[in-house]
Enzyme design. Structure first.
Site, PDB file in Angstrom:
ATOM      1  N   SER A 112     -67.060  25.097  74.339  1.00 15.59           N
ATOM      2  CA  SER A 112     -67.141  24.511  73.001  1.00 15.59           C
ATOM      3  C   SER A 112     -68.522  24.775  72.390  1.00 15.59           C
ATOM      4  CB  SER A 112     -66.818  23.014  73.071  1.00 15.59           C
ATOM      5  OG  SER A 112     -66.631  22.473  71.793  1.00 15.59           O
ATOM      6  N   GLU A 204     -61.569  30.578  70.407  1.00 13.99           N
ATOM      7  CA  GLU A 204     -60.825  29.316  70.365  1.00 13.99           C
ATOM      8  C   GLU A 204     -61.571  28.358  69.452  1.00 13.99           C
ATOM      9  OE1 GLU A 204     -61.669  26.052  71.852  1.00 13.99           O
ATOM     10  OE2 GLU A 204     -63.726  26.761  72.034  1.00 13.99           O
ATOM     11  N   HIS A 269     -59.989  23.875  74.158  1.00 18.87           N
ATOM     12  CA  HIS A 269     -59.759  22.438  73.997  1.00 18.87           C
ATOM     13  C   HIS A 269     -58.309  22.093  74.329  1.00 18.87           C
ATOM     14  CE1 HIS A 269     -63.420  23.177  71.660  1.00 18.87           C
ATOM     15  NE2 HIS A 269     -63.697  21.906  71.852  1.00 18.87           N
TER      16      HIS A 269
END
Length: 299
Positions: A112, A204, A269
């Site tokens: 992330s 992502e 995620h």
């Protein structure tokens, strides 16, 4: 350059380079990490109350110091981000990268927002790293725990990760790079910008509407970041709107690159996410939905 693998008795430093760490998730994860036979050293920002602004685990200086001290500690083998959120980019200019380079290779693991640190470790230190699930997360389930443990302790040659389906068919080889789309777009124009040339790229994101995904992809495309890309691996797009609209956008923006693209590869995620080593050669087979690592990320 590949860092050494983690062994029983080593120290893993848990840091918080981005957002505040939920105390309940942290306390749940600590026994899991200790169960690997390592000493877990928890950084001061990991246990701090939210700073100012409240979406950071501490001041930029405090988070940079926590990360730097963990890396410079000769007893630490792995620096593991407790969670993501936002803020890693804010501290990059406060890190003494020359000192970290002199300290020798360590393992960086996280995902992330930690994409910013992966880019920095690649650019400034020339190290492979692990795009991995993080402990203080509801997504740190049994599969994620075991896959991260194996990546740290038992890195495999010719590791094959399976998942997804072809968005654009084909086969390609290159060095694995990328991560979170927002962080890659946000890194344009910075020392850690990098590029996708000769690379297979991970992408992502989470909680970004389709038009925002469009804007970030378009920005990267117009900046030439994707020039010379070999292939693309798409992970989760949790809470990013209608999956059919997201899929249509990804095909419309990335299809013209003329390289293999695999979708729904199951990282990011999402629960049961694998750990994917960055900075190592891989072969992508979009038709089979496989990513084969030609060499281990750790020695």
């Amino acid at each position: 350059m590949r860092p050494p693998r983690v062994r029983a008795g080593d120290t893993v430093a848990l840091v918080a380079p981005s957002g505040p760490v939920p105390a309940d998730l942290l306390e749940k994860a600590l026994p899991v990490l200790s169960g690997w036979g390592v000493e877990v050293r928890v950084g001061p920002c990991v246990r701090s109350t939210p700073g100012s602004p409240p979406y950071l685990s501490g001041s930029d200086a405090a988070r940079a110091a926590e990360f730097t001290e963990a890396w410079l500690d000769p007893g630490v083998r792995c620096v593991l981000a407790a969670r993501g959120g936002y803020g890693a980019q804010r501290m990059l200019d406060l890190v003494d990268w020359a000192a970290l380079r002199d300290a020798g290779p360590k393992v960086l693991a996280g995902s992330s927002d930690i994409t910013a640190l992966h880019r920095a470790v690649d650019v400034h230190l020339g190290l492979s790293s692990l795009f991995s699930p993080m402990p203080a997360s509801v997504l740190f389930d049994d599969f994620a725990v075991e896959h991260l443990r194996r990546a740290l302790f038992e890195p495999e040659r010719n590791l094959v990760v399976r998942g997804g389906a072809p968005l654009v068919p084909g086969r390609a080889s290159g060095t694995l790079t990328g991560g979170n789309l927002s962080l890659l777009a946000g890194g344009l124009g910075t020392p850690e910008e990098g590029s996708a040339r000769d690379a297979v790229v991970l992408l992502e994101d989470v909680t970004e509407s389709v038009y925002r995904l469009d804007r970030m992809l378009t920005q990267l495309l117009r900046a030439g970041w994707f020039d010379g890309v070999r292939g693309i691996v798409l992970g989760s797009w949790a809470a990013c709107g209608d999956p059919a609209e997201v899929r249509g956008l990804l095909l419309e923006r990335l299809g013209p690159l003329g390289v293999p693209v695999v979708e729904e590869f199951g990282f990011g995620h999402v629960a049961s996410s694998p750990t994917l080593p960055l900075g190592v050669p891989v072969t992508l087979d979009a038709d089979l939905g496989t990513l084969t690592f030609d060499s281990p990320a750790l020695t």
